[in-house]
Design a protein around this motif. Sequence first.
Motif, short mmCIF file in Angstrom:
data_model
loop_
_atom_site.label_atom_id
_atom_site.label_comp_id
_atom_site.label_asym_id
_atom_site.label_seq_id
_atom_site.Cartn_x
_atom_site.Cartn_y
_atom_site.Cartn_z
N THR A 26 40.07 72.43 60.67
CA THR A 26 38.68 72.54 61.13
C THR A 26 38.53 73.59 62.21
O THR A 26 37.44 74.10 62.44
CB THR A 26 38.17 71.17 61.65
N SER A 90 33.05 64.33 61.88
CA SER A 90 33.01 65.35 60.84
C SER A 90 31.82 65.13 59.91
O SER A 90 31.15 66.08 59.49
CB SER A 90 34.31 65.35 60.03
N CYS A 93 28.70 66.08 61.91
CA CYS A 93 28.58 67.52 62.17
C CYS A 93 27.80 68.21 61.05
O CYS A 93 27.12 69.22 61.29
CB CYS A 93 29.97 68.16 62.25
N ARG A 106 30.51 68.32 67.59
CA ARG A 106 31.78 69.07 67.66
C ARG A 106 32.62 68.59 68.84
O ARG A 106 33.85 68.51 68.75
CB ARG A 106 31.50 70.57 67.79
N GLN A 109 34.04 65.33 67.78
CA GLN A 109 35.10 65.62 66.82
C GLN A 109 36.36 66.07 67.55
O GLN A 109 37.49 65.68 67.19
CB GLN A 109 34.62 66.72 65.86
N PHE A 168 32.18 70.95 57.20
CA PHE A 168 32.57 69.78 57.99
C PHE A 168 32.86 68.59 57.10
O PHE A 168 33.77 67.79 57.38
CB PHE A 168 31.47 69.43 58.99
N ASN A 171 36.35 67.36 55.60
CA ASN A 171 37.28 66.52 56.36
C ASN A 171 37.16 65.04 56.02
O ASN A 171 38.11 64.28 56.22
CB ASN A 171 37.02 66.67 57.87
#
Length: 471
Positions: A26, A90, A93, A106, A109, A168, A171
Amino acid sequence: MDNQLKNNRWGVFTAVVLLSFMSTLTSSIVNIALPVMAHSLSISTARINWVASSYLIVTCMLLLPFGKLGDLYGKVKLFKWGTLIFTLASLLCGVNLGFGWILLMRAIQAIGASMTLSTNAGIITETFPKAERGLALGSFGSVVAFGGIAGPGLGGLILAYLPWNYIFWVNVPVGLVAIILGQLVLSADKPIEKRPLDWPGMLSLIMTAGSLFVGLVLGQEMGFTNPIFVSLGFLTVLSMIGLISIERRMDNPVFDFRLFHNPDFSFGLLATVIVYGINFAVNIIEPLYLEANRGVRTDLAGLILISFPIIQIVISPFAGWLSDRLGSHMIAGVSLVTLLIGQLGLATVSSSTSLVVLCGWLGIVGLGNGLFQAPTNVLVMNAVGQNQLGVASGLLGFARNTGMTFGAIFANILLFSGISSYLGQTTRNYPNHHPAAFIFGMRLTFLTTAAVLAGLLIIQLVNRRRQELMR
Protein backbone atom coordinates in the motif's frame (compact mmCIF):
# COMPACT_ATOMS: atom_id res chain seq x y z
CA MET A 1 5.82 -18.29 22.41
CA ASP A 2 4.18 -21.68 23.02
CA ASN A 3 4.91 -25.02 21.35
CA GLN A 4 1.71 -24.87 19.28
CA LEU A 5 3.06 -21.85 17.40
CA LYS A 6 6.45 -23.48 16.88
CA ASN A 7 4.86 -26.70 15.58
CA ASN A 8 2.77 -24.70 13.12
CA ARG A 9 5.52 -22.20 12.37
CA TRP A 10 5.03 -21.97 8.59
CA GLY A 11 1.33 -21.29 9.09
CA VAL A 12 2.29 -18.51 11.47
CA PHE A 13 4.81 -17.29 8.91
CA THR A 14 2.10 -17.13 6.21
CA ALA A 15 -0.31 -15.17 8.42
CA VAL A 16 2.37 -12.66 9.42
CA VAL A 17 3.76 -12.25 5.90
CA LEU A 18 0.36 -11.65 4.27
CA LEU A 19 -0.31 -8.49 6.24
CA SER A 20 3.30 -7.36 6.10
CA PHE A 21 3.14 -7.73 2.32
CA MET A 22 -0.01 -5.62 2.13
CA SER A 23 1.44 -2.94 4.44
CA THR A 24 4.41 -2.59 2.08
CA LEU A 25 2.27 -2.83 -1.06
CA THR A 26 0.00 0.00 0.00
CA SER A 27 3.03 2.30 0.35
CA SER A 28 4.01 1.83 -3.29
CA ILE A 29 0.67 1.19 -4.98
CA VAL A 30 -0.82 4.53 -3.92
CA ASN A 31 1.90 6.62 -5.59
CA ILE A 32 0.81 5.69 -9.12
CA ALA A 33 -2.80 6.66 -8.32
CA LEU A 34 -2.03 10.15 -6.94
CA PRO A 35 -2.50 12.07 -10.24
CA VAL A 36 -5.83 10.32 -10.86
CA MET A 37 -6.95 11.02 -7.29
CA ALA A 38 -5.92 14.70 -7.56
CA HIS A 39 -8.07 15.08 -10.68
CA SER A 40 -11.01 13.24 -9.12
CA LEU A 41 -10.88 15.28 -5.90
CA SER A 42 -10.05 18.56 -7.73
CA ILE A 43 -7.01 19.33 -5.59
CA SER A 44 -3.39 20.22 -6.30
CA THR A 45 -0.50 17.82 -6.71
CA ALA A 46 1.17 19.22 -3.56
CA ARG A 47 -1.92 18.42 -1.45
CA ILE A 48 -2.55 14.95 -2.88
CA ASN A 49 1.04 13.95 -2.08
CA TRP A 50 0.03 14.00 1.59
CA VAL A 51 -2.05 10.88 0.96
CA ALA A 52 1.29 9.07 0.60
CA SER A 53 3.27 11.18 3.09
CA SER A 54 0.74 10.89 5.91
CA TYR A 55 0.98 7.09 5.81
CA LEU A 56 4.78 7.22 6.02
CA ILE A 57 4.81 9.78 8.85
CA VAL A 58 2.23 8.07 11.08
CA THR A 59 3.82 4.65 10.53
CA CYS A 60 7.27 5.93 11.51
CA MET A 61 5.90 7.76 14.55
CA LEU A 62 4.28 4.62 15.97
CA LEU A 63 6.63 1.75 15.04
CA LEU A 64 8.73 1.95 18.20
CA PRO A 65 5.87 2.68 20.65
CA PHE A 66 3.86 -0.27 19.31
CA GLY A 67 6.98 -2.44 19.42
CA LYS A 68 7.25 -1.73 23.14
CA LEU A 69 3.52 -2.29 23.67
CA GLY A 70 3.89 -5.67 21.96
CA ASP A 71 6.66 -6.61 24.39
CA LEU A 72 4.52 -5.52 27.37
CA TYR A 73 1.08 -6.81 26.39
CA GLY A 74 1.68 -9.44 23.70
CA LYS A 75 2.92 -9.28 20.12
CA VAL A 76 0.26 -11.66 18.78
CA LYS A 77 -2.55 -9.63 20.36
CA LEU A 78 -1.19 -6.41 18.88
CA PHE A 79 -0.66 -8.02 15.47
CA LYS A 80 -4.26 -9.28 15.35
CA TRP A 81 -5.67 -5.87 16.26
CA GLY A 82 -3.41 -4.23 13.70
CA THR A 83 -4.64 -6.62 11.01
CA LEU A 84 -8.25 -5.75 11.78
CA ILE A 85 -7.63 -1.97 11.87
CA PHE A 86 -5.58 -2.02 8.66
CA THR A 87 -8.21 -4.01 6.75
CA LEU A 88 -11.14 -1.88 7.94
CA ALA A 89 -9.27 1.37 7.20
CA SER A 90 -8.37 0.07 3.72
CA LEU A 91 -12.06 -0.45 3.04
CA LEU A 92 -12.93 3.06 4.25
CA CYS A 93 -10.03 4.69 2.35
CA GLY A 94 -11.82 3.76 -0.87
CA VAL A 95 -15.03 5.52 0.20
CA ASN A 96 -14.79 8.97 -1.38
CA LEU A 97 -16.03 11.41 1.24
CA GLY A 98 -13.48 14.07 0.40
CA PHE A 99 -9.79 14.76 0.86
CA GLY A 100 -9.97 15.18 4.64
CA TRP A 101 -11.70 11.82 5.03
CA ILE A 102 -9.05 10.03 2.95
CA LEU A 103 -6.24 11.60 4.99
CA LEU A 104 -7.93 10.50 8.22
CA MET A 105 -8.43 6.94 6.96
CA ARG A 106 -4.84 6.80 5.72
CA ALA A 107 -3.68 7.78 9.20
CA ILE A 108 -5.81 5.01 10.74
CA GLN A 109 -4.54 2.58 8.10
CA ALA A 110 -1.00 3.55 9.12
CA ILE A 111 -1.84 2.85 12.77
CA GLY A 112 -2.87 -0.69 11.83
CA ALA A 113 0.20 -1.10 9.62
CA SER A 114 2.57 0.05 12.37
CA MET A 115 0.99 -2.44 14.78
CA THR A 116 1.76 -5.29 12.37
CA LEU A 117 5.15 -4.03 11.17
CA SER A 118 6.42 -3.53 14.73
CA THR A 119 5.60 -7.10 15.75
CA ASN A 120 6.08 -9.23 12.62
CA ALA A 121 9.83 -9.90 12.92
CA GLY A 122 9.44 -10.47 16.66
CA ILE A 123 6.74 -13.12 16.14
CA ILE A 124 8.84 -14.88 13.48
CA THR A 125 11.94 -14.77 15.70
CA GLU A 126 10.04 -16.31 18.62
CA THR A 127 8.37 -18.93 16.44
CA PHE A 128 11.43 -20.28 14.59
CA PRO A 129 14.42 -21.94 16.27
CA LYS A 130 17.84 -20.35 15.70
CA ALA A 131 18.77 -23.06 13.18
CA GLU A 132 15.91 -21.90 10.87
CA ARG A 133 15.72 -18.23 11.79
CA GLY A 134 17.86 -16.98 8.89
CA LEU A 135 15.73 -18.85 6.35
CA ALA A 136 12.53 -17.55 7.92
CA LEU A 137 13.66 -13.91 8.15
CA GLY A 138 15.19 -14.10 4.67
CA SER A 139 11.95 -15.44 3.18
CA PHE A 140 10.01 -12.83 5.14
CA GLY A 141 12.20 -10.03 3.73
CA SER A 142 11.79 -11.44 0.24
CA VAL A 143 7.98 -11.41 0.34
CA VAL A 144 7.82 -7.96 1.92
CA ALA A 145 10.22 -6.59 -0.73
CA PHE A 146 7.93 -8.04 -3.38
CA GLY A 147 5.17 -5.79 -2.02
CA GLY A 148 7.22 -2.72 -2.87
CA ILE A 149 7.98 -4.02 -6.36
CA ALA A 150 4.47 -5.20 -7.21
CA GLY A 151 2.81 -1.91 -6.20
CA PRO A 152 3.33 0.22 -9.33
CA GLY A 153 2.53 -2.62 -11.74
CA LEU A 154 -0.57 -3.76 -9.87
CA GLY A 155 -1.68 -0.16 -9.39
CA GLY A 156 -1.35 0.57 -13.11
CA LEU A 157 -3.36 -2.55 -13.96
CA ILE A 158 -6.14 -1.59 -11.53
CA LEU A 159 -6.32 2.00 -12.81
CA ALA A 160 -6.54 0.76 -16.40
CA TYR A 161 -9.89 -0.92 -15.70
CA LEU A 162 -11.25 0.33 -12.37
CA PRO A 163 -11.68 3.60 -10.39
CA TRP A 164 -8.91 4.68 -8.00
CA ASN A 165 -10.92 3.42 -4.99
CA TYR A 166 -9.85 -0.14 -5.79
CA ILE A 167 -6.23 0.84 -5.09
CA PHE A 168 -7.24 0.63 -1.41
CA TRP A 169 -9.86 -2.09 -1.70
CA VAL A 170 -7.32 -4.59 -3.05
CA ASN A 171 -6.08 -4.87 0.55
CA VAL A 172 -9.44 -5.99 1.89
CA PRO A 173 -9.65 -9.63 0.65
CA VAL A 174 -6.02 -10.29 1.58
CA GLY A 175 -6.63 -8.69 4.98
CA LEU A 176 -9.67 -10.89 5.56
CA VAL A 177 -7.64 -14.01 4.70
CA ALA A 178 -4.92 -12.84 7.13
CA ILE A 179 -7.51 -12.26 9.87
CA ILE A 180 -9.02 -15.74 9.45
CA LEU A 181 -5.64 -17.45 9.19
CA GLY A 182 -4.40 -15.51 12.21
CA GLN A 183 -7.33 -16.72 14.28
CA LEU A 184 -6.54 -20.30 13.29
CA VAL A 185 -2.76 -20.39 13.76
CA LEU A 186 -1.85 -17.51 16.09
CA SER A 187 -2.68 -18.62 19.61
CA ALA A 188 -2.81 -16.15 22.49
CA ASP A 189 0.43 -14.84 23.94
CA LYS A 190 1.77 -16.47 27.05
CA PRO A 191 1.09 -14.52 30.26
CA ILE A 192 3.38 -11.51 30.31
CA GLU A 193 4.63 -9.73 33.38
CA LYS A 194 2.71 -6.47 33.52
CA ARG A 195 5.01 -3.53 34.03
CA PRO A 196 4.17 0.19 34.12
CA LEU A 197 4.16 1.90 30.75
CA ASP A 198 6.69 4.69 30.27
CA TRP A 199 4.25 7.37 29.13
CA PRO A 200 6.75 10.31 29.17
CA GLY A 201 9.17 8.29 27.05
CA MET A 202 6.37 7.16 24.73
CA LEU A 203 5.22 10.73 24.06
CA SER A 204 8.80 11.99 23.63
CA LEU A 205 9.51 9.21 21.16
CA ILE A 206 6.38 9.98 19.11
CA MET A 207 7.24 13.69 19.08
CA THR A 208 10.84 13.01 18.02
CA ALA A 209 9.86 10.70 15.15
CA GLY A 210 6.96 12.94 14.10
CA SER A 211 8.98 16.16 13.94
CA LEU A 212 11.81 14.35 12.11
CA PHE A 213 9.66 12.88 9.34
CA VAL A 214 7.29 15.84 8.94
CA GLY A 215 10.39 18.02 8.66
CA LEU A 216 11.98 15.76 6.05
CA VAL A 217 8.80 15.66 3.95
CA LEU A 218 8.32 19.45 4.12
CA GLY A 219 12.03 20.01 3.52
CA GLN A 220 11.82 18.14 0.21
CA GLU A 221 8.80 20.24 -0.79
CA MET A 222 9.87 23.69 0.47
CA GLY A 223 13.65 23.46 0.61
CA PHE A 224 15.98 22.72 3.48
CA THR A 225 16.57 26.38 4.29
CA ASN A 226 12.87 27.05 4.81
CA PRO A 227 12.12 28.35 8.34
CA ILE A 228 9.51 25.62 8.88
CA PHE A 229 12.07 22.88 8.16
CA VAL A 230 14.67 24.57 10.38
CA SER A 231 12.13 24.89 13.21
CA LEU A 232 11.13 21.23 12.95
CA GLY A 233 14.81 20.22 12.90
CA PHE A 234 15.35 22.22 16.09
CA LEU A 235 12.27 20.56 17.64
CA THR A 236 13.61 17.11 16.67
CA VAL A 237 16.92 17.81 18.43
CA LEU A 238 15.18 19.10 21.56
CA SER A 239 12.81 16.11 21.60
CA MET A 240 15.73 13.69 21.23
CA ILE A 241 17.59 15.34 24.12
CA GLY A 242 14.43 15.12 26.22
CA LEU A 243 13.93 11.47 25.24
CA ILE A 244 17.48 10.52 26.26
CA SER A 245 17.10 12.36 29.56
CA ILE A 246 13.77 10.67 30.35
CA GLU A 247 14.77 7.15 29.33
CA ARG A 248 17.94 7.16 31.43
CA ARG A 249 15.80 7.56 34.55
CA MET A 250 13.19 4.90 33.71
CA ASP A 251 13.29 1.32 35.03
CA ASN A 252 11.41 0.01 31.98
CA PRO A 253 12.04 2.57 29.20
CA VAL A 254 10.23 2.52 25.87
CA PHE A 255 13.57 3.09 24.16
CA ASP A 256 16.35 1.34 26.04
CA PHE A 257 19.56 2.96 24.81
CA ARG A 258 21.56 0.19 26.49
CA LEU A 259 20.61 -2.04 23.56
CA PHE A 260 23.15 -0.13 21.49
CA HIS A 261 25.94 -1.43 23.72
CA ASN A 262 25.63 -4.66 21.72
CA PRO A 263 27.83 -4.18 18.61
CA ASP A 264 25.75 -6.57 16.47
CA PHE A 265 22.58 -4.65 17.28
CA SER A 266 24.14 -1.25 16.53
CA PHE A 267 25.83 -2.43 13.35
CA GLY A 268 22.68 -4.13 12.04
CA LEU A 269 20.57 -0.99 12.42
CA LEU A 270 23.26 1.32 11.03
CA ALA A 271 23.75 -1.00 8.05
CA THR A 272 19.99 -1.13 7.44
CA VAL A 273 19.74 2.67 7.32
CA ILE A 274 22.72 2.97 4.96
CA VAL A 275 21.86 0.12 2.58
CA TYR A 276 18.21 1.12 2.25
CA GLY A 277 19.31 4.71 1.65
CA ILE A 278 21.74 3.66 -1.07
CA ASN A 279 19.11 1.46 -2.72
CA PHE A 280 16.72 4.39 -2.82
CA ALA A 281 19.44 6.50 -4.46
CA VAL A 282 19.70 3.88 -7.21
CA ASN A 283 15.90 3.91 -7.59
CA ILE A 284 15.91 7.69 -8.06
CA ILE A 285 18.91 8.11 -10.35
CA GLU A 286 18.63 5.15 -12.73
CA PRO A 287 15.18 6.05 -14.15
CA LEU A 288 16.55 9.52 -14.98
CA TYR A 289 19.59 7.97 -16.61
CA LEU A 290 17.58 5.54 -18.72
CA GLU A 291 14.70 7.77 -19.79
CA ALA A 292 16.25 11.26 -19.92
CA ASN A 293 19.91 10.53 -20.69
CA ARG A 294 19.55 7.46 -22.89
CA GLY A 295 16.05 8.01 -24.29
CA VAL A 296 14.90 4.50 -23.34
CA ARG A 297 11.14 3.84 -23.54
CA THR A 298 9.36 3.89 -20.18
CA ASP A 299 8.21 0.28 -20.43
CA LEU A 300 11.73 -0.96 -21.26
CA ALA A 301 13.21 1.18 -18.48
CA GLY A 302 10.73 -0.40 -16.05
CA LEU A 303 11.77 -3.90 -17.12
CA ILE A 304 15.45 -3.04 -16.67
CA LEU A 305 14.92 -1.49 -13.25
CA ILE A 306 12.80 -4.35 -11.94
CA SER A 307 15.63 -6.78 -12.61
CA PHE A 308 17.68 -6.01 -9.51
CA PRO A 309 14.84 -6.23 -6.94
CA ILE A 310 13.69 -9.51 -8.50
CA ILE A 311 17.17 -10.93 -7.99
CA GLN A 312 16.99 -9.70 -4.39
CA ILE A 313 13.70 -11.54 -3.85
CA VAL A 314 15.06 -14.80 -5.26
CA ILE A 315 18.35 -14.64 -3.35
CA SER A 316 17.07 -13.52 0.06
CA PRO A 317 15.73 -16.90 1.30
CA PHE A 318 18.91 -18.62 0.07
CA ALA A 319 20.97 -16.01 1.93
CA GLY A 320 18.99 -16.82 5.06
CA TRP A 321 19.74 -20.51 4.62
CA LEU A 322 23.44 -19.72 4.18
CA SER A 323 23.32 -17.48 7.23
CA ASP A 324 21.99 -20.36 9.34
CA ARG A 325 24.90 -22.55 8.26
CA LEU A 326 27.87 -20.23 7.77
CA GLY A 327 27.04 -17.48 10.24
CA SER A 328 25.37 -14.10 9.86
CA HIS A 329 28.61 -12.13 10.10
CA MET A 330 30.17 -13.88 7.12
CA ILE A 331 27.13 -13.46 4.83
CA ALA A 332 26.69 -9.82 5.92
CA GLY A 333 30.32 -9.15 4.99
CA VAL A 334 29.93 -10.82 1.60
CA SER A 335 26.79 -8.75 0.96
CA LEU A 336 28.61 -5.48 1.66
CA VAL A 337 31.49 -6.43 -0.66
CA THR A 338 28.96 -7.30 -3.38
CA LEU A 339 27.08 -4.02 -2.91
CA LEU A 340 30.36 -2.09 -3.00
CA ILE A 341 31.29 -3.72 -6.33
CA GLY A 342 27.84 -2.86 -7.69
CA GLN A 343 28.12 0.81 -6.72
CA LEU A 344 31.61 1.09 -8.23
CA GLY A 345 30.28 -0.55 -11.39
CA LEU A 346 27.40 1.94 -11.65
CA ALA A 347 29.95 4.75 -11.25
CA THR A 348 31.62 3.62 -14.50
CA VAL A 349 28.42 3.87 -16.56
CA SER A 350 28.35 6.52 -19.30
CA SER A 351 25.92 7.62 -22.01
CA SER A 352 27.35 4.96 -24.35
CA THR A 353 27.46 2.03 -21.93
CA SER A 354 25.71 -1.09 -23.22
CA LEU A 355 22.36 -1.68 -21.50
CA VAL A 356 23.44 -5.30 -21.03
CA VAL A 357 26.41 -4.08 -18.98
CA LEU A 358 24.11 -1.79 -16.98
CA CYS A 359 21.79 -4.73 -16.25
CA GLY A 360 24.85 -6.67 -15.07
CA TRP A 361 25.79 -3.97 -12.56
CA LEU A 362 22.16 -3.68 -11.40
CA GLY A 363 22.09 -7.46 -11.03
CA ILE A 364 25.13 -7.31 -8.74
CA VAL A 365 23.34 -4.65 -6.65
CA GLY A 366 20.30 -6.95 -6.45
CA LEU A 367 22.51 -9.86 -5.43
CA GLY A 368 24.10 -7.77 -2.68
CA ASN A 369 20.69 -6.68 -1.41
CA GLY A 370 19.43 -10.24 -1.38
CA LEU A 371 22.46 -11.38 0.61
CA PHE A 372 22.12 -8.44 3.02
CA GLN A 373 18.58 -8.73 4.36
CA ALA A 374 18.51 -12.03 6.24
CA PRO A 375 21.87 -11.95 8.09
CA THR A 376 21.39 -8.34 9.16
CA ASN A 377 17.90 -9.00 10.50
CA VAL A 378 19.20 -12.07 12.33
CA LEU A 379 22.04 -10.05 13.91
CA VAL A 380 19.57 -7.48 15.24
CA MET A 381 16.89 -9.91 16.46
CA ASN A 382 19.36 -12.34 18.07
CA ALA A 383 21.04 -9.48 19.94
CA VAL A 384 18.03 -8.84 22.21
CA GLY A 385 16.16 -10.86 24.80
CA GLN A 386 12.62 -12.20 24.45
CA ASN A 387 11.22 -9.15 26.25
CA GLN A 388 12.77 -6.75 23.70
CA LEU A 389 11.83 -8.45 20.40
CA GLY A 390 9.02 -5.99 19.69
CA VAL A 391 11.29 -2.99 20.18
CA ALA A 392 13.94 -4.58 17.93
CA SER A 393 11.33 -5.31 15.25
CA GLY A 394 10.06 -1.73 15.45
CA LEU A 395 13.60 -0.37 15.21
CA LEU A 396 14.26 -2.41 12.06
CA GLY A 397 11.15 -0.95 10.43
CA PHE A 398 12.12 2.54 11.58
CA ALA A 399 15.66 2.07 10.20
CA ARG A 400 14.30 0.98 6.81
CA ASN A 401 12.00 4.00 6.50
CA THR A 402 14.68 6.39 7.75
CA GLY A 403 17.15 5.01 5.22
CA MET A 404 14.74 5.39 2.31
CA THR A 405 13.83 8.95 3.30
CA PHE A 406 17.42 10.10 3.77
CA GLY A 407 18.45 8.21 0.63
CA ALA A 408 15.99 10.21 -1.46
CA ILE A 409 17.23 13.49 0.03
CA PHE A 410 20.96 12.88 -0.29
CA ALA A 411 20.66 11.31 -3.75
CA ASN A 412 19.14 14.54 -5.04
CA ILE A 413 21.65 16.69 -3.18
CA LEU A 414 24.66 14.76 -4.53
CA LEU A 415 23.30 14.39 -8.06
CA PHE A 416 22.47 18.05 -8.57
CA SER A 417 25.59 19.24 -6.73
CA GLY A 418 27.62 17.29 -9.29
CA ILE A 419 25.56 18.62 -12.19
CA SER A 420 25.85 22.21 -10.90
CA SER A 421 29.60 21.82 -10.41
CA TYR A 422 30.02 20.59 -13.99
CA LEU A 423 27.89 23.44 -15.41
CA GLY A 424 29.41 26.12 -13.18
CA GLN A 425 25.95 27.25 -12.07
CA THR A 426 23.30 26.02 -9.66
CA THR A 427 20.46 23.97 -11.15
CA ARG A 428 17.70 21.70 -9.86
CA ASN A 429 16.58 20.39 -13.25
CA TYR A 430 17.86 17.76 -15.64
CA PRO A 431 20.47 19.40 -17.95
CA ASN A 432 18.80 18.65 -21.29
CA HIS A 433 21.52 20.30 -23.38
CA HIS A 434 24.42 18.93 -21.33
CA PRO A 435 23.98 15.16 -20.88
CA ALA A 436 27.62 14.87 -19.77
CA ALA A 437 26.76 17.00 -16.72
CA PHE A 438 24.22 14.41 -15.62
CA ILE A 439 26.78 11.60 -16.03
CA PHE A 440 29.23 13.60 -13.87
CA GLY A 441 26.59 14.03 -11.13
CA MET A 442 25.58 10.38 -11.32
CA ARG A 443 29.19 9.21 -11.02
CA LEU A 444 29.77 11.53 -8.05
CA THR A 445 26.73 10.05 -6.32
CA PHE A 446 27.72 6.41 -6.84
CA LEU A 447 31.37 7.03 -5.89
CA THR A 448 30.08 8.60 -2.67
CA THR A 449 27.76 5.67 -1.93
CA ALA A 450 30.67 3.30 -2.64
CA ALA A 451 32.84 5.19 -0.14
CA VAL A 452 30.07 4.96 2.48
CA LEU A 453 29.76 1.21 1.90
CA ALA A 454 33.54 0.83 2.20
CA GLY A 455 33.39 2.58 5.57
CA LEU A 456 30.53 0.31 6.66
CA LEU A 457 32.51 -2.76 5.61
CA ILE A 458 35.49 -1.60 7.69
CA ILE A 459 33.19 -1.13 10.71
CA GLN A 460 31.83 -4.65 10.20
CA LEU A 461 35.32 -6.18 10.00
CA VAL A 462 36.55 -4.29 13.08
CA ASN A 463 33.40 -5.26 14.98
CA ARG A 464 33.86 -8.92 14.06
CA ARG A 465 37.57 -8.87 15.00
CA ARG A 466 36.85 -7.38 18.41
CA GLN A 467 34.25 -10.07 19.10
CA GLU A 468 36.73 -12.80 18.18
CA LEU A 469 39.40 -11.33 20.50
CA MET A 470 36.92 -11.15 23.40
CA ARG A 471 36.12 -14.87 23.21
